[in-house]
Design an enzyme around this catalytic site. Structure first.
Site: not given
Length: 243
Positions: A62-64
Site C-alpha cells: 500500500g502507501c509507502f
C-alpha cells in the site's frame, strides 16, 4: 474512489492542504483502513544468519508512507527508502505510477543487519503490522495495482522464505480471508521523490498519517516490544533523489 482519499501530488505538496483539513471530519467518520494488526506466528523457515551485517529487502504494502514509517522504528534496520518497484525506470515517478498502469508498486527498500533481525522476522512485521495482506490491489482508502501487496526477493533464499511463510500462514488460517500477497521478480528499485521520504516521521499530524499509519507504529510497539525503537532511523536524501 472518493477523491478526498487520493494521495495526489498536490496533497503531497500541501497545495490542497486547506481542502484536506476541511475534509478531516469526513475522514474520521468514513476512513477505515481495515489494516488492523494481527498477531501471527513467526516463520518456521527463515534465513540463517551469517557473518554479513548488511542485507536488503524490498516489499510493497500500500502507501509507502506508512510502510516506511513502520520499519524506520524497527531495531536492526539501518535505512528505509520509499520508492517504486516492478516497472521500468522511465515510469518510476509518482505522477505516472499513480495512473496504475506502469507495473510499479509503491514499495520500500529496507537495509538491515541480519545478525540483529532476520528476513523472516521482517516479513512477520510486514504481514502482521505494516499492511493487510488479504486486500487485493488496494490498501484501506488507496486503490490500484500500485498499492498491491507484494514481496520482491533479491535472491533464491529470500524467495524460498517468502513463499514458505505465505504457505505457512495460509495453512494456519490466521487471516479471515486468503492472503493475496504476490512474490514477484525483482526488477530494480527506484527511490521516490524527496517529499515522500520519511513522511510519517516528518508529518505525524497529517490527517492521512494520523488516521491510517500511526496506529501501525503503535501496533509495532505493542506486538514487537523487543524490536521497537522510539527514535526512527531516517532515510538520508541526496541530490540523486528526485526533488
Amino acid at each position: 474512489m472518493n477523491p478526498l482519499f487520493m494521495k495526489s501530488s498536490k496533497i503531497a505538496h500541501f497545495g490542497a492542504l486547506v481542502m484536506v483539513m476541511a475534509a478531516v471530519a469526513f475522514w474520521q467518520r468514513s476512513a477505515h483502513s481495515d489494516e488492523r494488526a494481527v498477531s501471527i506466528p513467526a516463520p518456521v523457515q527463515d534465513e540463517h544468519a551469517g557473518n554479513a551485517h548488511t542485507e536488503t529487502a524490498v516489499i510493497a504494502g500500500g502507501c509507502f508512507w506508512g510502510v516506511q514509517g513502520v520499519f524506520e522504528h524497527v531495531r536492526g534496520v539501518t535505512q528505509v527508502a520509499s520508492g517504486y518497484t516492478g516497472g521500468a525506470s522511465d515510469t518510476a515517478e509518482y505522477e505516472r505510477v499513480s495512473d496504475g498502469d506502469t507495473g510499479h508498486a509503491e514499495s520500500v527498500r529496507i537495509t538491515f543487519d541480519p545478525t540483529v533481525i532476520s528476513y523472516g522476522k521482517l516479513l512477520q512485521i510486514f504481514f502482521s503490522v505494516a499492511h493487510n495482506p488479504t486486500e487485493l490491489d488496494y490498501q484501506g482508502p488507496d486503490h490500484g495495482t500500485q498499492y498491491r501487496s507484494a514481496i520482491f526477493p533479491l535472491n533464491a533464499q529470500q524467495r524460498n522464505v517468502a513463499q514458505a511463510y505465505i504457505a505457512q500462514l495460509q495453512g494456519a488460517h490466521v487471516f479471515a480471508s486468503p492472503i493475496v500477497t504476490r512474490v514477484e521478480p525483482y526488477k530494480g528499485f527506484y527511490p521516490a521523490e524527496n517529499y515522500h521520504q520519511n513522511f510519517l516521521a516528518l508529518h505525524p499530524d497529517y490527517p492521512y498519517i494520523a488516521i491510517n499509519d500511526l496506529p501501525k507504529v503503535d501496533a509495532l510497539k505493542s506486538l514487537f516490544p523487543a524490536l521497537y525503537r522510539t527514535q526512527p532511523v531516517l532515510f538520508q536524501t541526496t541530490a540523486s533523489t528526485k526533488p
